[in-house]
Design a protein around this motif. Sequence first.
Motif, mmCIF file in Angstrom:
data_model
loop_
_atom_site.group_PDB
_atom_site.id
_atom_site.type_symbol
_atom_site.label_atom_id
_atom_site.label_comp_id
_atom_site.label_asym_id
_atom_site.label_seq_id
_atom_site.Cartn_x
_atom_site.Cartn_y
_atom_site.Cartn_z
ATOM 1 N N ALA A 199 -4.382 -9.157 -4.711
ATOM 2 C CA ALA A 199 -3.694 -8.956 -3.435
ATOM 3 C C ALA A 199 -2.512 -8.029 -3.686
ATOM 4 C CB ALA A 199 -3.216 -10.290 -2.875
ATOM 5 N N PHE A 200 -2.510 -6.906 -2.998
ATOM 6 C CA PHE A 200 -1.444 -5.921 -3.141
ATOM 7 C C PHE A 200 -0.422 -6.120 -2.031
ATOM 8 C CE2 PHE A 200 -5.210 -4.174 -5.114
ATOM 9 C CZ PHE A 200 -4.723 -3.699 -6.320
ATOM 10 N N PRO A 201 0.862 -6.230 -2.371
ATOM 11 C CA PRO A 201 1.876 -6.490 -1.349
ATOM 12 C C PRO A 201 2.137 -5.280 -0.461
ATOM 13 C CG PRO A 201 2.929 -6.070 -3.449
ATOM 14 C CD PRO A 201 1.437 -6.086 -3.698
ATOM 15 N N ILE A 202 2.575 -5.577 0.755
ATOM 16 C CA ILE A 202 3.045 -4.532 1.669
ATOM 17 C C ILE A 202 4.535 -4.794 1.857
ATOM 18 C CG2 ILE A 202 2.893 -3.550 3.984
ATOM 19 C CD1 ILE A 202 -0.019 -4.612 4.041
ATOM 20 N N ARG A 203 5.344 -3.839 1.453
ATOM 21 C CA ARG A 203 6.802 -3.988 1.541
ATOM 22 C C ARG A 203 7.361 -2.909 2.460
ATOM 23 N NH1 ARG A 203 6.861 -4.513 -4.722
ATOM 24 N NH2 ARG A 203 6.288 -6.696 -4.961
ATOM 25 N N HIS A 226 0.108 -12.667 5.372
ATOM 26 C CA HIS A 226 0.803 -12.588 4.083
ATOM 27 C C HIS A 226 1.321 -11.184 3.762
ATOM 28 C CE1 HIS A 226 -1.748 -16.229 3.513
ATOM 29 N NE2 HIS A 226 -0.574 -16.678 3.130
ATOM 30 N N GLN A 227 1.057 -10.228 4.654
ATOM 31 C CA GLN A 227 1.446 -8.829 4.444
ATOM 32 C C GLN A 227 0.951 -8.334 3.088
ATOM 33 O OE1 GLN A 227 3.125 -6.415 6.660
ATOM 34 N NE2 GLN A 227 1.930 -7.934 7.782
ATOM 35 N N GLU A 228 -0.375 -8.409 2.927
ATOM 36 C CA GLU A 228 -1.016 -7.982 1.692
ATOM 37 C C GLU A 228 -2.322 -7.261 2.013
ATOM 38 O OE1 GLU A 228 0.138 -11.437 -1.495
ATOM 39 O OE2 GLU A 228 -1.558 -11.841 -0.169
ATOM 40 N N LEU A 229 -2.739 -6.434 1.074
ATOM 41 C CA LEU A 229 -4.065 -5.828 1.111
ATOM 42 C C LEU A 229 -4.883 -6.508 0.028
ATOM 43 C CD1 LEU A 229 -3.164 -2.079 1.568
ATOM 44 C CD2 LEU A 229 -3.984 -3.684 3.291
ATOM 45 N N ILE A 230 -6.025 -7.047 0.413
ATOM 46 C CA ILE A 230 -6.840 -7.852 -0.482
ATOM 47 C C ILE A 230 -8.021 -7.039 -1.005
ATOM 48 C CG2 ILE A 230 -8.236 -9.963 -0.677
ATOM 49 C CD1 ILE A 230 -5.253 -10.473 -0.033
ATOM 50 N N THR A 279 13.561 -5.694 11.898
ATOM 51 C CA THR A 279 13.277 -4.259 11.963
ATOM 52 C C THR A 279 12.382 -3.802 10.823
ATOM 53 O OG1 THR A 279 15.312 -3.803 10.763
ATOM 54 C CG2 THR A 279 15.418 -3.709 13.182
ATOM 55 N N THR A 280 11.657 -4.732 10.205
ATOM 56 C CA THR A 280 10.728 -4.367 9.145
ATOM 57 C C THR A 280 9.601 -3.540 9.744
ATOM 58 O OG1 THR A 280 11.210 -6.410 7.971
ATOM 59 C CG2 THR A 280 9.198 -5.261 7.360
ATOM 60 N N PRO A 281 9.360 -2.350 9.186
ATOM 61 C CA PRO A 281 8.283 -1.514 9.734
ATOM 62 C C PRO A 281 6.928 -2.206 9.621
ATOM 63 C CG PRO A 281 9.627 -0.282 8.162
ATOM 64 C CD PRO A 281 10.040 -1.721 8.080
ATOM 65 N N ALA A 282 6.108 -2.008 10.614
ATOM 66 C CA ALA A 282 4.763 -2.602 10.627
ATOM 67 C C ALA A 282 3.824 -1.750 9.792
ATOM 68 C CB ALA A 282 4.253 -2.696 12.056
#
Length: 65
Positions: A45-49, A34-38, A7-10
Amino acid sequence: MTDTPDTTPAFDRRMLEALICPQTHQTLIYDAEHQELISKSAGLAFPIRNGIPVMLLDEARRIDD
Protein backbone atom coordinates in the motif's frame (compact mmCIF):
# COMPACT_ATOMS: atom_id res chain seq x y z
CA MET A 1 -6.44 29.96 17.32
CA THR A 2 -9.29 29.62 14.84
CA ASP A 3 -10.84 26.55 13.33
CA THR A 4 -10.10 26.19 9.64
CA PRO A 5 -11.49 23.64 7.22
CA ASP A 6 -9.32 20.72 6.15
CA THR A 7 -7.26 22.00 3.24
CA THR A 8 -5.48 18.75 2.37
CA PRO A 9 -5.50 18.44 -1.42
CA ALA A 10 -7.63 15.61 -2.77
CA PHE A 11 -6.13 12.80 -4.81
CA ASP A 12 -6.99 13.08 -8.50
CA ARG A 13 -8.36 9.67 -9.49
CA ARG A 14 -7.41 10.31 -13.13
CA MET A 15 -3.80 9.76 -12.00
CA LEU A 16 -4.62 6.05 -11.58
CA GLU A 17 -4.56 5.69 -15.35
CA ALA A 18 -0.89 6.71 -15.43
CA LEU A 19 0.38 5.12 -12.20
CA ILE A 20 1.52 1.54 -11.86
CA CYS A 21 3.18 -0.44 -9.09
CA PRO A 22 6.93 0.22 -9.21
CA GLN A 23 7.63 -3.40 -8.27
CA THR A 24 5.21 -5.41 -10.41
CA HIS A 25 4.19 -2.83 -13.04
CA GLN A 26 0.53 -3.78 -12.43
CA THR A 27 -2.42 -1.44 -11.95
CA LEU A 28 -3.27 0.05 -8.56
CA ILE A 29 -6.49 0.36 -6.57
CA TYR A 30 -7.38 3.62 -4.81
CA ASP A 31 -8.34 3.24 -1.14
CA ALA A 32 -10.00 6.55 -0.30
CA GLU A 33 -10.58 5.67 3.36
CA HIS A 34 -6.89 5.08 4.07
CA GLN A 35 -5.54 7.47 1.40
CA GLU A 36 -3.42 4.76 -0.18
CA LEU A 37 -2.84 3.15 -3.55
CA ILE A 38 -2.97 -0.63 -3.26
CA SER A 39 -0.95 -3.07 -5.32
CA LYS A 40 -2.60 -6.43 -4.73
CA SER A 41 -0.01 -8.22 -6.85
CA ALA A 42 2.86 -6.90 -4.68
CA GLY A 43 0.93 -6.86 -1.40
CA LEU A 44 1.85 -3.20 -0.86
CA ALA A 45 0.00 0.00 0.00
CA PHE A 46 1.54 3.27 -1.15
CA PRO A 47 0.60 6.35 0.89
CA ILE A 48 -0.97 9.48 -0.55
CA ARG A 49 0.33 12.57 1.23
CA ASN A 50 -1.10 16.02 0.53
CA GLY A 51 -2.80 14.63 -2.57
CA ILE A 52 0.47 13.21 -3.96
CA PRO A 53 1.07 9.46 -4.22
CA VAL A 54 4.40 8.38 -2.74
CA MET A 55 5.45 5.55 -5.06
CA LEU A 56 8.65 4.56 -3.27
CA LEU A 57 9.06 0.95 -2.18
CA ASP A 58 10.71 2.15 1.05
CA GLU A 59 7.57 4.14 1.92
CA ALA A 60 5.08 1.37 1.08
CA ARG A 61 3.27 -0.55 3.78
CA ARG A 62 3.01 -4.35 3.58
CA ILE A 63 -0.59 -5.53 3.47
CA ASP A 64 -1.98 -8.88 4.46
CA ASP A 65 -4.82 -10.45 2.48
